[in-house]
Write an enzyme that holds these catalytic residues in place. Sequence first.
Site, PDB file in Angstrom:
ATOM      1  N   GLU A 114       9.620   4.899  -2.361  1.00  0.00           N
ATOM      2  CA  GLU A 114       8.475   5.407  -1.887  1.00  0.00           C
ATOM      3  C   GLU A 114       8.698   5.313  -0.420  1.00  0.00           C
ATOM      4  OE1 GLU A 114       4.274   5.480  -0.433  1.00  0.00           O
ATOM      5  OE2 GLU A 114       5.867   4.031  -0.041  1.00  0.00           O
ATOM      6  N   GLU A 115       9.200   4.325   0.251  1.00  0.00           N
ATOM      7  CA  GLU A 115       9.331   4.276   1.761  1.00  0.00           C
ATOM      8  C   GLU A 115      10.281   5.129   2.364  1.00  0.00           C
ATOM      9  OE1 GLU A 115       6.851   3.018   3.244  1.00  0.00           O
ATOM     10  OE2 GLU A 115       6.270   1.231   2.287  1.00  0.00           O
TER      11      GLU A 115
ATOM     12  N   HIS B  29       5.630   0.447  -5.731  1.00  0.00           N
ATOM     13  CA  HIS B  29       6.960   0.387  -5.347  1.00  0.00           C
ATOM     14  C   HIS B  29       7.358  -1.103  -5.047  1.00  0.00           C
ATOM     15  CE1 HIS B  29       6.006   0.414  -1.092  1.00  0.00           C
ATOM     16  NE2 HIS B  29       4.936   1.114  -1.250  1.00  0.00           N
TER      17      HIS B  29
ATOM     18  N   ASP C 103      10.328  -1.107  -3.102  1.00  0.00           N
ATOM     19  CA  ASP C 103      11.029  -0.941  -1.723  1.00  0.00           C
ATOM     20  C   ASP C 103      10.396  -1.159  -0.749  1.00  0.00           C
ATOM     21  OD1 ASP C 103       9.855   1.459  -2.464  1.00  0.00           O
ATOM     22  OD2 ASP C 103      11.038   2.581  -0.733  1.00  0.00           O
TER      23      ASP C 103
ATOM     24  N   HIS D 179       3.841  -3.043   7.262  1.00  0.00           N
ATOM     25  CA  HIS D 179       4.853  -2.336   8.123  1.00  0.00           C
ATOM     26  C   HIS D 179       5.040  -3.032   9.556  1.00  0.00           C
ATOM     27  CE1 HIS D 179       5.393   1.660   6.153  1.00  0.00           C
ATOM     28  NE2 HIS D 179       5.125   0.744   5.161  1.00  0.00           N
TER      29      HIS D 179
END
Length: 374
Positions: free
Chosen positions: A133-134, A67, A69, A347
């Site tokens: 995905e997030e 991903h 994103d 993150h």
Amino acid sequence: MTLDPLPLAQALIRCRSVTPADDGALAVLEAALAPLGFACHRLRFGAVENLFAIRGQGAPHLMFAGHTDVVPAGDAGWSVDPFGGEVRDGRLMGRGATDMKGGVAAWVAAVATVLDRRPGLPGMLSLLITGDEEGPAVDGTVKVLGWLAAQDLVPDCCVVGEPTSKVALGDTIKVGRRGSLNAAITVHGTQGHSAYPQRADNPVHRLVRALAALTAEPLDQGTAFFEPSTLQVTSVDVGNPATNVIPPSATARLNIRFNDRHTEASLTALLRDVLAREAPRHTLEVSCSGESFLTRPGPFVAALERAVQAECGLAPKLDTGGGTSDARFIARHCPVAELGAVGATMHQVDESTPVAELRALARLYARVIEEVQG
């Protein structure tokens, strides 16, 4: 042609692709993939842009899933521009450096390396890159997989580039994930004065008894590949400002992370059984973000293990821990495993990955392609 993953990873990081925004990330990938012979298909579902790119023909068909994103950078605390793609002290800094723009760039670089060494590589290589995905994971991988099924392009196996390594690159391959089920329980009673409980039916007492029954014993003792399932009560709410009033209802929420001994259906049945016994007047709402899955050891997993041993010099642990990923959707179609960078900073503020590790990941992925494609 050879391809250094660093400039590609930097270009991707400089796209502010916070879910569901794309901000040019997929165009960056298309520009890198087209010279390698990939046919690129933009697939938009809802507000989400996705990319499926494929080259070659015949079997085996190895797909990489990832991903572009990312989660928001946050308001403060970064020592660099989170979307600057800066290299500092040998580390690539920025949102997505680890999770997982770096991994996407490493795979593209790996493909370039393999094709340079083996122009006649058999089979098909493809990439499924989503921008969801997030986020809710509704208009991304799931929808693209449906499109692939309709086009008869379902892969034979899939590597997901999540940052699975814990301490050293390649030390962990995720071959499964636990399922996740959320439940909201509302127990209904009869409101009344606390001095006259015989005239009321206290839903709090019933709810407490139900929760005690659900948490009294472990759901299981684990399995060969999974740790024990867990049930956690995450909220109990009554909303009663008075101390002398028995409320009319009480609500609890819980989350169950479950292994392959359970399913959404079996866990829902368990909840209903306990509630029928302890709190007959109730409503139950259940949502399951994904069933558990397991890719058992076989030729595909063995190929990944060989690649890690050859490139990283260690025997990887086959693991099923952690939260959910898009692999839960892919597992419905083909064997899938997750292998990627060390995820220590994902993150976080100042998310980063060592440049040397990024290049080592590209070499590992090249070995994976060669081991799987033969």
